[in-house]
Motif scaffolding. Structure first.
Motif, PDB file in Angstrom:
ATOM      1  N   ALA A 179      78.394 -50.571  45.850  1.00 14.42           N
ATOM      2  CA  ALA A 179      77.287 -51.377  46.700  1.00 14.42           C
ATOM      3  C   ALA A 179      76.466 -50.331  47.325  1.00 14.42           C
ATOM      4  O   ALA A 179      76.063 -50.603  48.478  1.00 14.42           O
ATOM      5  CB  ALA A 179      77.834 -52.526  47.456  1.00 14.42           C
ATOM      6  N   CYS A 180      76.029 -49.299  46.403  1.00 17.75           N
ATOM      7  CA  CYS A 180      75.299 -47.980  47.310  1.00 17.75           C
ATOM      8  C   CYS A 180      73.678 -48.324  47.082  1.00 17.75           C
ATOM      9  O   CYS A 180      73.052 -47.813  47.742  1.00 17.75           O
ATOM     10  CB  CYS A 180      75.683 -46.884  46.747  1.00 17.75           C
ATOM     11  SG  CYS A 180      75.227 -46.833  44.910  1.00 17.75           S
ATOM     12  N   GLY A 181      73.348 -49.342  46.045  1.00 19.94           N
ATOM     13  CA  GLY A 181      71.781 -49.272  45.778  1.00 19.94           C
ATOM     14  C   GLY A 181      71.332 -48.447  44.772  1.00 19.94           C
ATOM     15  O   GLY A 181      70.154 -48.703  44.311  1.00 19.94           O
ATOM     16  N   HIS A 182      72.430 -47.744  44.356  1.00 18.15           N
ATOM     17  CA  HIS A 182      71.710 -47.066  42.917  1.00 18.15           C
ATOM     18  C   HIS A 182      71.710 -47.742  41.902  1.00 18.15           C
ATOM     19  O   HIS A 182      72.244 -48.912  41.527  1.00 18.15           O
ATOM     20  CB  HIS A 182      72.591 -45.857  42.627  1.00 18.15           C
ATOM     21  CG  HIS A 182      72.613 -44.737  43.646  1.00 18.15           C
ATOM     22  ND1 HIS A 182      73.623 -44.182  44.431  1.00 18.15           N
ATOM     23  CD2 HIS A 182      71.509 -43.922  43.906  1.00 18.15           C
ATOM     24  CE1 HIS A 182      73.150 -43.437  45.133  1.00 18.15           C
ATOM     25  NE2 HIS A 182      71.946 -42.933  45.064  1.00 18.15           N
ATOM     26  N   GLU A 183      70.725 -47.933  41.046  1.00 16.20           N
ATOM     27  CA  GLU A 183      70.033 -48.560  39.931  1.00 16.20           C
ATOM     28  C   GLU A 183      71.318 -48.433  38.870  1.00 16.20           C
ATOM     29  O   GLU A 183      71.689 -47.236  38.450  1.00 16.20           O
ATOM     30  CB  GLU A 183      68.812 -48.443  39.367  1.00 16.20           C
ATOM     31  CG  GLU A 183      68.046 -48.795  40.545  1.00 16.20           C
ATOM     32  CD  GLU A 183      66.368 -48.454  39.807  1.00 16.20           C
ATOM     33  OE1 GLU A 183      65.822 -49.465  39.350  1.00 16.20           O
ATOM     34  OE2 GLU A 183      65.976 -47.407  39.984  1.00 16.20           O
ATOM     35  N   LYS A 184      71.651 -49.582  38.271  1.00 13.83           N
ATOM     36  CA  LYS A 184      72.519 -49.515  36.894  1.00 13.83           C
ATOM     37  C   LYS A 184      71.661 -49.218  35.740  1.00 13.83           C
ATOM     38  O   LYS A 184      70.678 -49.636  35.667  1.00 13.83           O
ATOM     39  CB  LYS A 184      73.227 -50.888  36.675  1.00 13.83           C
ATOM     40  CG  LYS A 184      74.273 -51.044  37.690  1.00 13.83           C
ATOM     41  CD  LYS A 184      74.721 -52.448  37.624  1.00 13.83           C
ATOM     42  CE  LYS A 184      75.786 -52.474  36.508  1.00 13.83           C
ATOM     43  NZ  LYS A 184      76.492 -53.946  36.344  1.00 13.83           N
ATOM     44  N   VAL A 185      72.444 -48.511  34.769  1.00 12.37           N
ATOM     45  CA  VAL A 185      71.534 -47.987  33.759  1.00 12.37           C
ATOM     46  C   VAL A 185      72.656 -48.287  32.445  1.00 12.37           C
ATOM     47  O   VAL A 185      73.662 -47.670  32.367  1.00 12.37           O
ATOM     48  CB  VAL A 185      71.108 -46.491  33.731  1.00 12.37           C
ATOM     49  CG1 VAL A 185      70.198 -46.096  32.400  1.00 12.37           C
ATOM     50  CG2 VAL A 185      70.300 -45.936  34.878  1.00 12.37           C
ATOM     51  N   PRO A 186      72.018 -48.904  31.407  1.00 10.94           N
ATOM     52  CA  PRO A 186      73.085 -49.120  30.129  1.00 10.94           C
ATOM     53  C   PRO A 186      72.990 -48.042  29.506  1.00 10.94           C
ATOM     54  O   PRO A 186      72.139 -47.309  29.029  1.00 10.94           O
ATOM     55  CB  PRO A 186      72.210 -50.185  29.306  1.00 10.94           C
ATOM     56  CG  PRO A 186      71.006 -50.613  29.809  1.00 10.94           C
ATOM     57  CD  PRO A 186      70.836 -49.823  31.215  1.00 10.94           C
ATOM     58  N   HIS A 187      74.310 -47.397  29.140  1.00 16.32           N
ATOM     59  CA  HIS A 187      74.341 -46.216  28.485  1.00 16.32           C
ATOM     60  C   HIS A 187      75.831 -46.296  27.610  1.00 16.32           C
ATOM     61  O   HIS A 187      76.694 -46.793  27.990  1.00 16.32           O
ATOM     62  CB  HIS A 187      74.812 -45.010  29.416  1.00 16.32           C
ATOM     63  CG  HIS A 187      75.099 -43.662  28.870  1.00 16.32           C
ATOM     64  ND1 HIS A 187      76.161 -43.027  29.131  1.00 16.32           N
ATOM     65  CD2 HIS A 187      74.667 -43.164  27.785  1.00 16.32           C
ATOM     66  CE1 HIS A 187      76.275 -41.811  28.700  1.00 16.32           C
ATOM     67  NE2 HIS A 187      75.467 -42.094  27.722  1.00 16.32           N
ATOM     68  N   GLY A 188      75.445 -46.313  26.172  1.00 14.15           N
ATOM     69  CA  GLY A 188      76.222 -46.644  24.992  1.00 14.15           C
ATOM     70  C   GLY A 188      76.741 -48.087  25.379  1.00 14.15           C
ATOM     71  O   GLY A 188      76.209 -49.080  25.504  1.00 14.15           O
ATOM     72  N   ASP A 189      78.265 -48.292  25.642  1.00 21.31           N
ATOM     73  CA  ASP A 189      78.826 -49.475  25.843  1.00 21.31           C
ATOM     74  C   ASP A 189      79.208 -49.756  27.375  1.00 21.31           C
ATOM     75  O   ASP A 189      80.135 -50.495  27.465  1.00 21.31           O
ATOM     76  CB  ASP A 189      80.136 -49.627  24.804  1.00 21.31           C
ATOM     77  CG  ASP A 189      81.213 -48.482  25.196  1.00 21.31           C
ATOM     78  OD1 ASP A 189      80.907 -47.526  26.137  1.00 21.31           O
ATOM     79  OD2 ASP A 189      82.371 -48.450  24.836  1.00 21.31           O
ATOM     80  N   HIS A 190      78.569 -48.985  28.250  1.00 20.81           N
ATOM     81  CA  HIS A 190      78.756 -49.322  29.517  1.00 20.81           C
ATOM     82  C   HIS A 190      77.655 -48.939  30.449  1.00 20.81           C
ATOM     83  O   HIS A 190      76.703 -48.814  29.882  1.00 20.81           O
ATOM     84  CB  HIS A 190      79.987 -48.092  29.956  1.00 20.81           C
ATOM     85  CG  HIS A 190      79.679 -46.655  29.750  1.00 20.81           C
ATOM     86  ND1 HIS A 190      79.581 -46.069  28.621  1.00 20.81           N
ATOM     87  CD2 HIS A 190      78.850 -45.713  30.702  1.00 20.81           C
ATOM     88  CE1 HIS A 190      78.955 -44.859  28.953  1.00 20.81           C
ATOM     89  NE2 HIS A 190      78.775 -44.696  29.965  1.00 20.81           N
ATOM     90  N   PHE A 191      77.889 -48.975  31.687  1.00 17.12           N
ATOM     91  CA  PHE A 191      76.781 -48.849  32.692  1.00 17.12           C
ATOM     92  C   PHE A 191      77.159 -47.692  33.244  1.00 17.12           C
ATOM     93  O   PHE A 191      78.285 -47.292  33.689  1.00 17.12           O
ATOM     94  CB  PHE A 191      76.613 -49.952  33.428  1.00 17.12           C
ATOM     95  CG  PHE A 191      75.877 -51.155  33.076  1.00 17.12           C
ATOM     96  CD1 PHE A 191      74.518 -51.296  33.008  1.00 17.12           C
ATOM     97  CD2 PHE A 191      76.884 -52.144  32.488  1.00 17.12           C
ATOM     98  CE1 PHE A 191      73.943 -52.338  32.432  1.00 17.12           C
ATOM     99  CE2 PHE A 191      76.243 -53.266  31.974  1.00 17.12           C
ATOM    100  CZ  PHE A 191      75.122 -53.424  31.790  1.00 17.12           C
ATOM    101  N   ASP A 192      75.964 -46.563  33.710  1.00 11.35           N
ATOM    102  CA  ASP A 192      75.910 -45.614  34.566  1.00 11.35           C
ATOM    103  C   ASP A 192      75.046 -46.099  35.728  1.00 11.35           C
ATOM    104  O   ASP A 192      74.261 -47.090  35.744  1.00 11.35           O
ATOM    105  CB  ASP A 192      75.357 -44.445  34.003  1.00 11.35           C
ATOM    106  CG  ASP A 192      76.422 -44.133  32.932  1.00 11.35           C
ATOM    107  OD1 ASP A 192      77.631 -44.139  32.769  1.00 11.35           O
ATOM    108  OD2 ASP A 192      75.847 -43.116  31.855  1.00 11.35           O
ATOM    109  N   TYR A 193      75.026 -45.193  36.660  1.00  5.79           N
ATOM    110  CA  TYR A 193      74.091 -45.288  37.942  1.00  5.79           C
ATOM    111  C   TYR A 193      73.418 -44.143  37.863  1.00  5.79           C
ATOM    112  O   TYR A 193      73.720 -42.817  37.774  1.00  5.79           O
ATOM    113  CB  TYR A 193      75.056 -45.258  39.125  1.00  5.79           C
ATOM    114  CG  TYR A 193      75.828 -46.801  39.307  1.00  5.79           C
ATOM    115  CD1 TYR A 193      75.326 -47.782  39.815  1.00  5.79           C
ATOM    116  CD2 TYR A 193      77.195 -46.598  38.727  1.00  5.79           C
ATOM    117  CE1 TYR A 193      75.994 -49.098  40.082  1.00  5.79           C
ATOM    118  CE2 TYR A 193      77.834 -47.829  39.001  1.00  5.79           C
ATOM    119  CZ  TYR A 193      77.251 -49.080  39.493  1.00  5.79           C
ATOM    120  OH  TYR A 193      77.843 -50.297  39.520  1.00  5.79           O
ATOM    121  N   LEU A 194      72.047 -44.407  38.426  1.00  3.94           N
ATOM    122  CA  LEU A 194      71.071 -43.371  38.370  1.00  3.94           C
ATOM    123  C   LEU A 194      70.957 -42.997  39.729  1.00  3.94           C
ATOM    124  O   LEU A 194      70.834 -43.348  40.609  1.00  3.94           O
ATOM    125  CB  LEU A 194      69.656 -44.038  37.958  1.00  3.94           C
ATOM    126  CG  LEU A 194      68.541 -42.968  37.915  1.00  3.94           C
ATOM    127  CD1 LEU A 194      68.730 -41.966  36.951  1.00  3.94           C
ATOM    128  CD2 LEU A 194      67.209 -43.619  37.775  1.00  3.94           C
TER     129      LEU A 194
END
Length: 107
Positions: A70-85
Motif C-alpha cells: 500500500a505504498c502507492g507505487h504503480e503496478k506493472v504487468p511483467h511476464g506472468d506477475h506484477f512488479d512495482y515501478l
C-alpha cells in the motif's frame, strides 16, 4: 506480442492524461490501474513487459524501503506477475525483500 483487447476502455490516453507513459517495444504504453495500455486502431491493447535479458524474473535482491505494501507505487504487468515501478526500476516483492526485474524508460 499477444493481441489482447481491453474492453470498454473509454479513457483516451495521451501525454496530458496524467497516466505514466512508458517506452515499450518501440512505442508508448500507459500505466492505468495495473494495466499497460497501448492504443491500437479504435481500442486499447493490454501489454505486458516481457521476461527477457533486460527484464529478468529472477531472484536478485535490492534494497527497498517500502516493501510495496500500500505504498502507492504503480503496478506493472511483467511476464506472468506484477512488479512495482520504483524510480524507473521494476521491483517484485519476494519474501522479506524485493527483486530487481530491470528498468523501464518512463517518459
Amino acid at each position: 506480442m499477444i493481441h489482447t483487447i481491453h474492453d470498454e476502455h473509454t479513457h483516451r490516453h495521451s501525454e496530458h492524461c496524467g497516466h505514466t507513459a512508458i517506452s515499450h517495444a518501440g512505442h508508448t504504453d500507459y500505466l492505468h490501474d495495473g494495466h499497460l495500455h497501448h492504443l491500437h486502431a479504435e481500442h486499447y491493447d493490454e501489454h505486458t513487459i516481457e521476461v527477457d535479458a533486460q527484464h529478468p524474473a529472477t531472484c536478485s535482491p535490492v534494497i527497498c524501503e517500502c516493501g510495496h505494501n500500500a505504498c502507492g507505487h504503480e503496478k506493472v504487468p511483467h511476464g506472468d506477475h506484477f512488479d512495482y515501478l520504483y524510480n524507473g526500476v521494476l521491483h517484485h516483492p519476494h519474501g522479506d525483500h524485493c527483486d530487481q526485474h530491470g528498468s523501464v524508460q518512463v517518459q
